[in-house]
Design a protein around this motif. Sequence first.
Motif, PDB file in Angstrom:
ATOM      1  N   ALA A  27       0.822  -1.209   0.000  1.00 22.91           N
ATOM      2  CA  ALA A  27       0.000   0.000   0.000  1.00 22.91           C
ATOM      3  C   ALA A  27       0.859   1.262   0.000  1.00 22.91           C
ATOM      4  N   SER A  28       2.070   1.164   0.554  1.00 26.30           N
ATOM      5  CA  SER A  28       2.966   2.325   0.599  1.00 26.30           C
ATOM      6  C   SER A  28       3.892   2.373  -0.609  1.00 26.30           C
ATOM      7  N   ASP A  29       3.653   1.493  -1.605  1.00 22.00           N
ATOM      8  CA  ASP A  29       4.477   1.414  -2.814  1.00 22.00           C
ATOM      9  C   ASP A  29       5.903   0.980  -2.514  1.00 22.00           C
ATOM     10  N   ILE A  30       6.116   0.340  -1.362  1.00 17.36           N
ATOM     11  CA  ILE A  30       7.435  -0.173  -0.997  1.00 17.36           C
ATOM     12  C   ILE A  30       7.284  -1.616  -0.549  1.00 17.36           C
ATOM     13  N   LEU A  31       8.138  -2.486  -1.067  1.00 15.37           N
ATOM     14  CA  LEU A  31       8.095  -3.894  -0.685  1.00 15.37           C
ATOM     15  C   LEU A  31       9.501  -4.358  -0.355  1.00 15.37           C
ATOM     16  N   ARG A  32       9.685  -4.800   0.881  1.00 14.71           N
ATOM     17  CA  ARG A  32      10.970  -5.334   1.317  1.00 14.71           C
ATOM     18  C   ARG A  32      10.741  -6.703   1.931  1.00 14.71           C
ATOM     19  N   ILE A  33      11.307  -7.708   1.301  1.00 19.24           N
ATOM     20  CA  ILE A  33      11.191  -9.079   1.788  1.00 19.24           C
ATOM     21  C   ILE A  33      12.556  -9.510   2.307  1.00 19.24           C
ATOM     22  N   ALA A  34      12.582 -10.005   3.528  1.00 16.07           N
ATOM     23  CA  ALA A  34      13.826 -10.493   4.125  1.00 16.07           C
ATOM     24  C   ALA A  34      13.656 -11.958   4.481  1.00 16.07           C
ATOM     25  N   LEU A  35      14.634 -12.764   4.102  1.00 11.33           N
ATOM     26  CA  LEU A  35      14.623 -14.185   4.416  1.00 11.33           C
ATOM     27  C   LEU A  35      15.850 -14.513   5.260  1.00 11.33           C
ATOM     28  N   GLU A  36      15.595 -15.109   6.416  1.00  9.21           N
ATOM     29  CA  GLU A  36      16.674 -15.429   7.346  1.00  9.21           C
ATOM     30  C   GLU A  36      16.767 -16.936   7.531  1.00  9.21           C
ATOM     31  N   SER A  37      17.925 -17.481   7.249  1.00 14.55           N
ATOM     32  CA  SER A  37      18.167 -18.905   7.480  1.00 14.55           C
ATOM     33  C   SER A  37      18.744 -19.070   8.877  1.00 14.55           C
ATOM     34  N   GLU A  38      18.095 -19.895   9.681  1.00 18.39           N
ATOM     35  CA  GLU A  38      18.552 -20.116  11.048  1.00 18.39           C
ATOM     36  C   GLU A  38      19.520 -21.293  11.127  1.00 18.39           C
ATOM     37  N   THR A  39      19.856 -21.871   9.978  1.00 17.25           N
ATOM     38  CA  THR A  39      20.818 -22.964   9.932  1.00 17.25           C
ATOM     39  C   THR A  39      22.069 -22.498   9.187  1.00 17.25           C
ATOM     40  N   LYS A  40      23.169 -23.136   9.458  1.00 17.03           N
ATOM     41  CA  LYS A  40      24.422 -22.836   8.777  1.00 17.03           C
ATOM     42  C   LYS A  40      25.080 -24.161   8.424  1.00 17.03           C
ATOM     43  N   THR A  41      24.665 -24.713   7.296  1.00 13.04           N
ATOM     44  CA  THR A  41      25.142 -26.021   6.875  1.00 13.04           C
ATOM     45  C   THR A  41      26.557 -25.914   6.306  1.00 13.04           C
ATOM     46  N   PRO A  42      27.486 -26.740   6.779  1.00 15.67           N
ATOM     47  CA  PRO A  42      28.863 -26.692   6.271  1.00 15.67           C
ATOM     48  C   PRO A  42      28.914 -26.906   4.759  1.00 15.67           C
ATOM     49  N   LYS A  43      29.747 -26.095   4.093  1.00 19.11           N
ATOM     50  CA  LYS A  43      30.013 -26.188   2.660  1.00 19.11           C
ATOM     51  C   LYS A  43      28.823 -25.803   1.781  1.00 19.11           C
ATOM     52  N   LYS A  44      27.722 -25.327   2.392  1.00 20.29           N
ATOM     53  CA  LYS A  44      26.581 -24.876   1.594  1.00 20.29           C
ATOM     54  C   LYS A  44      26.632 -23.370   1.416  1.00 20.29           C
ATOM     55  N   LYS A  45      26.316 -22.918   0.203  1.00 19.32           N
ATOM     56  CA  LYS A  45      26.196 -21.497  -0.037  1.00 19.32           C
ATOM     57  C   LYS A  45      24.919 -20.983   0.613  1.00 19.32           C
ATOM     58  N   LEU A  46      24.850 -19.676   0.800  1.00 16.38           N
ATOM     59  CA  LEU A  46      23.717 -19.078   1.503  1.00 16.38           C
ATOM     60  C   LEU A  46      22.381 -19.476   0.901  1.00 16.38           C
ATOM     61  N   LEU A  47      22.229 -19.336  -0.414  1.00 15.81           N
ATOM     62  CA  LEU A  47      20.951 -19.604  -1.051  1.00 15.81           C
ATOM     63  C   LEU A  47      20.669 -21.088  -1.240  1.00 15.81           C
ATOM     64  N   GLU A  48      21.552 -21.939  -0.754  1.00 16.65           N
ATOM     65  CA  GLU A  48      21.320 -23.377  -0.789  1.00 16.65           C
ATOM     66  C   GLU A  48      20.710 -23.894   0.509  1.00 16.65           C
ATOM     67  N   GLU A  49      20.571 -23.021   1.510  1.00 18.05           N
ATOM     68  CA  GLU A  49      19.910 -23.419   2.750  1.00 18.05           C
ATOM     69  C   GLU A  49      18.430 -23.687   2.471  1.00 18.05           C
ATOM     70  N   PHE A  50      17.796 -24.490   3.321  1.00 15.98           N
ATOM     71  CA  PHE A  50      16.421 -24.915   3.050  1.00 15.98           C
ATOM     72  C   PHE A  50      15.358 -24.179   3.868  1.00 15.98           C
ATOM     73  N   VAL A  51      15.540 -24.032   5.161  1.00 17.72           N
ATOM     74  CA  VAL A  51      14.505 -23.462   6.022  1.00 17.72           C
ATOM     75  C   VAL A  51      14.757 -21.974   6.220  1.00 17.72           C
ATOM     76  N   TRP A  52      13.712 -21.173   5.968  1.00 18.25           N
ATOM     77  CA  TRP A  52      13.851 -19.719   6.035  1.00 18.25           C
ATOM     78  C   TRP A  52      12.723 -19.091   6.847  1.00 18.25           C
ATOM     79  N   ALA A  53      13.085 -18.151   7.708  1.00 17.26           N
ATOM     80  CA  ALA A  53      12.103 -17.272   8.346  1.00 17.26           C
ATOM     81  C   ALA A  53      11.866 -16.106   7.390  1.00 17.26           C
ATOM     82  N   VAL A  54      10.603 -15.749   7.181  1.00 14.70           N
ATOM     83  CA  VAL A  54      10.251 -14.745   6.173  1.00 14.70           C
ATOM     84  C   VAL A  54       9.696 -13.494   6.853  1.00 14.70           C
ATOM     85  N   TYR A  55      10.246 -12.355   6.479  1.00 18.63           N
ATOM     86  CA  TYR A  55       9.772 -11.062   6.947  1.00 18.63           C
ATOM     87  C   TYR A  55       9.283 -10.264   5.746  1.00 18.63           C
TER      88      TYR A  55
END
Length: 236
Positions: free
Chosen positions: A118-146
């Motif tokens: 409604a304010s003509d602004i959209l900001r989506i934030a995704l936070e991964s609460e896991t840190k899997t060894p050798k995985k890149k950030l966007l390869e994580e599976f579970v995300w909290a969405v804001y």
Amino acid sequence: MSSAQSSPCYPMENPVIESLLRHSHHRSGEKRGGGGKFSAGGLLKMFKLFPMLTSGCKMVALLGRPRKPMIKDNATSGTIFGYRKGRVSLAIQEDPHCMPFFLIELPMHTSALNKEMASDILRIALESETKTPKKKLLEEFVWAVYCNGRKVGYSIRRKQMSEDEMHVMQHLRGVSMGAGVIPSPSEKESPDGELTYMRARFQRVVGSKDSESLYMINPDGGAQGPEFCIFFVRAH
């Protein structure tokens, strides 16, 4: 889960995400003023009109023909799509002809997303609460969405596309940016209404191995700041 309501930013659990949102707001405010005939905010306004569109408005029917992207650059392609009465999905691609390297169904409905814009602004934030060894950030599976500073739930990144998602990607393979209604994958009308989409080009900024951002590129190349931003953060 109840639909997200348009509201001011609430205190967030992760200070990194909160600082990113504040930085984006400051950055947008500095650049706003002026702008061209087709601004980034205008694209969001088109998306908010989806509940008013009729099934005869098939903008993408003639857009599936091109074999090459209309705009050649290093921008990342981001698409928000979903049925009018269903949940919204987010797909990110290197370009419209590639398979999405990140695909997730957001825990919110199209109607709730419209309220947030409604304010003509959209900001989506995704936070991964896991840190899997050798995985890149966007390869994580579970995300909290804001969405616009408010936590709306959790989602799991998809490894494989559903038939509807594949249908959307195929029909938009020649679309660099825009918003509209996609013909239904079946002849019968869906009980969730029309299948709508908004696609934009983003500047991808890698802050660290645990932080990335996507800033919407103004379609007319003007000075107006980004109205649509996506943040990815991995908790330490």
